[in-house]
Scaffold this motif. Structure first.
Motif, PDB file in Angstrom:
ATOM      1  N   PRO A 167       0.840  -1.200   0.000  1.00  0.00           N
ATOM      2  CA  PRO A 167       0.000   0.000   0.000  1.00  0.00           C
ATOM      3  C   PRO A 167       0.873   1.247   0.000  1.00  0.00           C
ATOM      4  O   PRO A 167       1.780   1.389   0.832  1.00  0.00           O
ATOM      5  CB  PRO A 167      -0.796  -0.129   1.299  1.00  0.00           C
ATOM      6  N   VAL A 168       0.632   2.154  -0.940  1.00  0.00           N
ATOM      7  CA  VAL A 168       1.442   3.356  -1.094  1.00  0.00           C
ATOM      8  C   VAL A 168       0.524   4.539  -1.438  1.00  0.00           C
ATOM      9  O   VAL A 168      -0.662   4.370  -1.694  1.00  0.00           O
ATOM     10  CB  VAL A 168       2.501   3.182  -2.208  1.00  0.00           C
ATOM     11  N   ARG A 169       1.116   5.710  -1.471  1.00  0.00           N
ATOM     12  CA  ARG A 169       0.391   6.924  -1.853  1.00  0.00           C
ATOM     13  C   ARG A 169       1.182   7.643  -2.942  1.00  0.00           C
ATOM     14  O   ARG A 169       2.407   7.745  -2.857  1.00  0.00           O
ATOM     15  CB  ARG A 169       0.195   7.835  -0.648  1.00  0.00           C
ATOM     16  N   ILE A 170       0.475   8.149  -3.940  1.00  0.00           N
ATOM     17  CA  ILE A 170       1.136   8.895  -5.010  1.00  0.00           C
ATOM     18  C   ILE A 170       1.569  10.246  -4.453  1.00  0.00           C
ATOM     19  O   ILE A 170       0.738  11.066  -4.059  1.00  0.00           O
ATOM     20  CB  ILE A 170       0.209   9.087  -6.220  1.00  0.00           C
ATOM     21  N   ALA A 171       2.875  10.471  -4.426  1.00  0.00           N
ATOM     22  CA  ALA A 171       3.418  11.713  -3.858  1.00  0.00           C
ATOM     23  C   ALA A 171       3.783  12.732  -4.923  1.00  0.00           C
ATOM     24  O   ALA A 171       3.824  13.939  -4.642  1.00  0.00           O
ATOM     25  CB  ALA A 171       4.647  11.402  -3.012  1.00  0.00           C
ATOM     26  N   ALA A 172       4.083  12.262  -6.137  1.00  0.00           N
ATOM     27  CA  ALA A 172       4.463  13.181  -7.211  1.00  0.00           C
ATOM     28  C   ALA A 172       4.270  12.485  -8.545  1.00  0.00           C
ATOM     29  O   ALA A 172       4.328  11.252  -8.638  1.00  0.00           O
ATOM     30  CB  ALA A 172       5.914  13.638  -7.059  1.00  0.00           C
ATOM     31  N   MET A 173       4.020  13.291  -9.580  1.00  0.00           N
ATOM     32  CA  MET A 173       3.871  12.773 -10.940  1.00  0.00           C
ATOM     33  C   MET A 173       4.684  13.671 -11.874  1.00  0.00           C
ATOM     34  O   MET A 173       4.647  14.888 -11.750  1.00  0.00           O
ATOM     35  CB  MET A 173       2.399  12.774 -11.369  1.00  0.00           C
ATOM     36  N   GLN A 174       5.427  13.034 -12.790  1.00  0.00           N
ATOM     37  CA  GLN A 174       6.269  13.797 -13.707  1.00  0.00           C
ATOM     38  C   GLN A 174       6.048  13.295 -15.128  1.00  0.00           C
ATOM     39  O   GLN A 174       6.314  12.130 -15.435  1.00  0.00           O
ATOM     40  CB  GLN A 174       7.744  13.650 -13.331  1.00  0.00           C
ATOM     41  N   GLU A 212       4.987   6.706  -2.178  1.00  0.00           N
ATOM     42  CA  GLU A 212       5.574   6.745  -0.841  1.00  0.00           C
ATOM     43  C   GLU A 212       4.799   5.873   0.133  1.00  0.00           C
ATOM     44  O   GLU A 212       3.577   5.732   0.051  1.00  0.00           O
ATOM     45  CB  GLU A 212       5.609   8.183  -0.313  1.00  0.00           C
ATOM     46  N   ALA A 213       5.543   5.299   1.059  1.00  0.00           N
ATOM     47  CA  ALA A 213       4.969   4.569   2.196  1.00  0.00           C
ATOM     48  C   ALA A 213       5.978   4.645   3.322  1.00  0.00           C
ATOM     49  O   ALA A 213       7.179   4.394   3.109  1.00  0.00           O
ATOM     50  CB  ALA A 213       4.672   3.110   1.838  1.00  0.00           C
ATOM     51  N   GLY A 214       5.531   4.998   4.522  1.00  0.00           N
ATOM     52  CA  GLY A 214       6.472   5.145   5.623  1.00  0.00           C
ATOM     53  C   GLY A 214       7.521   6.177   5.280  1.00  0.00           C
ATOM     54  O   GLY A 214       7.224   7.280   4.818  1.00  0.00           O
ATOM     55  N   ARG A 215       8.784   5.812   5.443  1.00  0.00           N
ATOM     56  CA  ARG A 215       9.897   6.722   5.150  1.00  0.00           C
ATOM     57  C   ARG A 215      10.546   6.434   3.804  1.00  0.00           C
ATOM     58  O   ARG A 215      11.589   6.992   3.482  1.00  0.00           O
ATOM     59  CB  ARG A 215      10.950   6.623   6.253  1.00  0.00           C
ATOM     60  N   GLY A 216       9.927   5.550   3.022  1.00  0.00           N
ATOM     61  CA  GLY A 216      10.543   5.158   1.764  1.00  0.00           C
ATOM     62  C   GLY A 216       9.701   5.502   0.564  1.00  0.00           C
ATOM     63  O   GLY A 216       8.586   6.003   0.671  1.00  0.00           O
TER      64      GLY A 216
END
Length: 351
Positions: free
Chosen positions: A288-295, A307-311
């Motif tokens: 499970p992750v979250r989209i933090a940026a798109m390029q 991103e997930a946690g600190r990674g």
């Protein structure tokens, strides 16, 4: 501590580099013609900058008044070719240039060449000769070790043989500047990454941060882009182990036997994005992750930072998929990585 601010012009090409490197491995990465070897030769005293300053551990190696000779710079240099003396055996090649009374035993053991000391270079494989060249540089007791594409002359199989020895060397405590155009070598060895393009520094910083930046990934291209993960190793089954990374537990193969800490490069092309929890998959890694940026890329692709946690992971998807799935910054999704998607060349040990 290495502090560099130099310029050097050769024809239409100009090297203009400012960087600082501390302990650990600083990798200078870039395509052919980026200026990597020119920079290394300036540092080692084999080429003279037109202007600037080079300081190593507080000692000025070059400035407007000073230009120390190579043998006075306390720098070990390993070239692309081993450059061993054919008439000397391995032991005497190792000791060439070393302080009087130096003992090659510890270095030979560390690099796995102790059984080769009586051989001549003509009887060595390419990988063995490369390790002898590295050992010779180490025995000079340098304050900085420059490795200028030391694996470039080797085929893929021999590179895979030598890389674990370089990982072992990383723990020897000697600061290293590693020059390469092979991203898998950089990802396995570097602490700090300097991206060189057209003679200038494009990006610099901790290797995991740089490789997980979508802007950098877009510059590297789809085949080179991939995030770096590391973590402790837990035993597994069927030839797999579990690496507990910052984004979650990863099931992978190829971790060296007995390794306690592993480093993985997960290529952006090998990450699938799902908007719902996948079921009925053969893939073992569903995070499970979250989209933090798109390029946006220049072609049909979009690079996502997940991103997930600190990674963080990177994923490369098409614009069509982004639109169809409604992908957007801030959305929670799942990252799917096949165990076989983490190539053995991208699996190594971590400090």
């Amino acid at each position: 501590m290495l502090e560099v601010a130099v310029t050097r012009r050769a024809g239409d090409f100009t090297l203009d580099v400012t960087l600082a490197a501390a302990s650990g491995v600083t990798a200078v990465f870039g395509p052919s013609g980026a200026g990597k070897t020119t920079l290394a030769r300036c540092l080692a005293g084999l080429a003279r900058p037109d202007a600037g300053r080079i300081v190593l551990d507080g000692k000025v190696l070059f400035d407007g008044r000073t230009n120390l000779a190579p043998h006075r710079r306390e720098i070990g240099y390993v070239f692309q070719e081993p450059r061993l003396f054919p008439h000397l055996d391995v032991e005497r090649n190792l000791l060439y240039g070393a302080p009087r009374g130096a003992d090659p035993s510890d270095v030979a053991e560390m690099l796995g060449i102790a059984p080769l000391l009586a051989r001549r270079p003509g009887g060595l494989s390419g990988g063995e000769a490369a390790r002898v060249a590295i050992g010779r540089a180490l025995l000079r007791r340098p304050k900085l070790l420059i490795l200028d594409e030391p694996l470039a002359a080797l085929d893929l199989r021999r590179r895979h043989v030598v890389l674990p020895w370089l990982e072992r060397l990383r723990g020897a405590g000697i600061p290293m500047l590693y020059i390469s155009h092979a991203i898998e070598e950089v990802a396995r060895l570097a602490d700090t990454l300097v991206l060189l393009k057209d003679g200038r520094v494009g990006h610099a910083g901790p290797v995991a941060d740089i490789l997980a930046d979508p802007l950098v990934a877009a510059d590297l291209g789809p085949e080179q882009a991939g995030a770096l993960l590391e973590g402790p190793v837990a035993p597994g089954q069927d030839g797999l182990v579990t690496v507990r990374t910052a984004v979650g537990a990863m099931q992978v193969a190829g971790v060296p036997e007995g390794a306690r800490h592993a480093r993985l490069r997960v290529r952006a092309e090998d990450v699938i994005v799902a908007t719902e929890m996948p079921r009925g998959l053969s893939a073992l890694n569903v995070l499970p992750v979250r989209i933090a940026a798109m390029q946006d890329e220049h072609g049909p692709g979009v690079m996502l930072r997940l991103e997930a946690g600190r990674g963080a992971l990177l994923a490369r998807v098409t614009r069509r998929s982004c639109a169809a799935l409604g992908l957007a910054v801030g959305r929670d999704v799942w990252a799917v990585v096949k165990t076989s998607g983490v190539a053995r060349a991208d699996v190594g040990t971590a400090p």
